[in-house]
Design a protein around this motif. Structure first.
Motif, mmCIF file in Angstrom:
data_model
loop_
_atom_site.group_PDB
_atom_site.id
_atom_site.type_symbol
_atom_site.label_atom_id
_atom_site.label_comp_id
_atom_site.label_asym_id
_atom_site.label_seq_id
_atom_site.Cartn_x
_atom_site.Cartn_y
_atom_site.Cartn_z
ATOM 1 N N GLU A 31 38.055 34.354 28.611
ATOM 2 C CA GLU A 31 36.786 33.890 28.039
ATOM 3 C C GLU A 31 37.027 33.000 26.820
ATOM 4 O OE1 GLU A 31 33.597 37.474 28.867
ATOM 5 O OE2 GLU A 31 35.075 37.752 27.263
ATOM 6 N N TYR A 32 37.958 33.408 25.968
ATOM 7 C CA TYR A 32 38.276 32.647 24.759
ATOM 8 C C TYR A 32 38.755 31.236 25.107
ATOM 9 C CZ TYR A 32 40.984 31.307 20.590
ATOM 10 O OH TYR A 32 41.503 30.631 19.516
ATOM 11 N N VAL A 33 39.722 31.154 26.002
ATOM 12 C CA VAL A 33 40.275 29.855 26.405
ATOM 13 C C VAL A 33 39.183 28.989 27.027
ATOM 14 C CG1 VAL A 33 41.892 28.715 27.990
ATOM 15 C CG2 VAL A 33 42.649 30.668 26.619
ATOM 16 N N ARG A 34 38.380 29.570 27.899
ATOM 17 C CA ARG A 34 37.328 28.830 28.587
ATOM 18 C C ARG A 34 36.251 28.330 27.623
ATOM 19 N NH1 ARG A 34 32.413 29.271 29.837
ATOM 20 N NH2 ARG A 34 31.521 28.182 31.599
ATOM 21 N N LEU A 35 35.746 29.208 26.738
ATOM 22 C CA LEU A 35 34.662 28.781 25.853
ATOM 23 C C LEU A 35 35.144 27.709 24.883
ATOM 24 C CD1 LEU A 35 31.742 28.898 25.039
ATOM 25 C CD2 LEU A 35 32.263 30.894 23.603
ATOM 26 N N THR A 45 46.431 27.746 24.803
ATOM 27 C CA THR A 45 47.070 28.439 25.920
ATOM 28 C C THR A 45 46.710 29.919 25.886
ATOM 29 O OG1 THR A 45 49.043 29.024 24.656
ATOM 30 C CG2 THR A 45 49.036 26.852 25.761
ATOM 31 N N ALA A 46 47.028 30.614 26.973
ATOM 32 C CA ALA A 46 46.804 32.062 27.023
ATOM 33 C C ALA A 46 47.608 32.769 25.944
ATOM 34 C CB ALA A 46 47.148 32.586 28.408
ATOM 35 N N ALA A 47 48.827 32.309 25.673
ATOM 36 C CA ALA A 47 49.648 32.927 24.631
ATOM 37 C C ALA A 47 49.020 32.731 23.249
ATOM 38 C CB ALA A 47 51.064 32.363 24.654
ATOM 39 N N GLN A 48 48.482 31.543 22.987
ATOM 40 C CA GLN A 48 47.806 31.309 21.717
ATOM 41 C C GLN A 48 46.553 32.173 21.617
ATOM 42 O OE1 GLN A 48 47.557 27.070 22.339
ATOM 43 N NE2 GLN A 48 48.900 26.667 20.582
ATOM 44 N N ALA A 52 45.337 34.991 18.696
ATOM 45 C CA ALA A 52 44.027 34.920 18.036
ATOM 46 C C ALA A 52 43.245 36.209 18.248
ATOM 47 C CB ALA A 52 43.235 33.727 18.569
ATOM 48 N N LEU A 53 43.284 36.723 19.463
ATOM 49 C CA LEU A 53 42.525 37.927 19.784
ATOM 50 C C LEU A 53 43.057 39.149 19.040
ATOM 51 C CD1 LEU A 53 42.151 37.272 23.601
ATOM 52 C CD2 LEU A 53 40.375 37.049 21.861
ATOM 53 N N ALA A 54 44.360 39.244 18.900
ATOM 54 C CA ALA A 54 44.973 40.425 18.293
ATOM 55 C C ALA A 54 45.003 40.390 16.767
ATOM 56 C CB ALA A 54 46.394 40.591 18.825
ATOM 57 N N ASN A 55 44.979 39.202 16.187
ATOM 58 C CA ASN A 55 45.269 39.104 14.758
ATOM 59 C C ASN A 55 44.122 38.597 13.899
ATOM 60 O OD1 ASN A 55 48.040 39.994 14.966
ATOM 61 N ND2 ASN A 55 48.381 38.081 16.065
ATOM 62 N N SER A 56 42.915 38.670 14.382
ATOM 63 C CA SER A 56 41.761 38.226 13.597
ATOM 64 C C SER A 56 41.231 39.383 12.755
ATOM 65 C CB SER A 56 40.671 37.695 14.522
ATOM 66 O OG SER A 56 41.141 36.547 15.191
#
Length: 151
Positions: A31-35, A45-48, A52-56
């Motif tokens: 969802e993050y990559v798509r939006l 990328t999925a790795a980026q 972002a998802l883990a460290n916010s």
């Protein structure tokens, strides 16, 4: 990430249109990559996305009645005095309904609740979002200038 609620918040300052709900949880990687892509932000990328998802420090997301991601935003920072808003994006078909404002107001309220007086709150404002950010009290950082190191 701090101990902040991940359940739906009680209500954003501005009411959402019928059928939308604000949550304090991160979107999925897909969802993050798509939006980011459909909202015109730079591709990631999925790795980026995983980082972002883990460290916010905090997330806010608006979902449709069907559970689809309609808007998102996050805060990165130290949780004490420095907070940077990032990845504020709204699905193009859902823009101009107050979803981005609800995300921003929720994130700013959480910063205000957690921070001591005079936190440093920043963002980089792309032209489409500048009117919203100014309406929330953001000002140009002059004489400081936002800078980046291209890689």
């Amino acid at each position: 990430m701090p101990d902040l609620p991940s359940s739906p918040s009680t209500s954003p300052a501005a009411p959402l249109p019928a059928g939308f709900r604000l949550t304090r949880s991160a979107p999925t990687r897909r969802e993050y990559v798509r939006l980011r892509q459909v909202a015109g932000l730079s591709p990631r990328t999925a790795a980026q996305a995983a980082g972002a998802l883990a460290n916010s420090w905090a997330w806010a997301a608006v979902r449709t009645a069907e559970g689809d991601l309609a808007a998102m935003g996050r805060v990165i920072g130290d949780g004490t005095w420095y907070f940077h808003l990032a990845d504020v994006a709204t699905e193009p078909a859902q823009q101009r309904q107050g979803l981005g404002r609800a995300v921003m107001e929720d994130l700013l309220a959480r910063i205000d609740a957690a921070a001591p007086p005079h936190p440093y709150i920043t963002l980089l404002a792309d032209p489409p979002g500048q009117r919203l950010y100014r309406s929330l009290g953001f000002v140009d950082s002059a004489p400081s200038v936002g800078m980046r190191l291209p890689r």
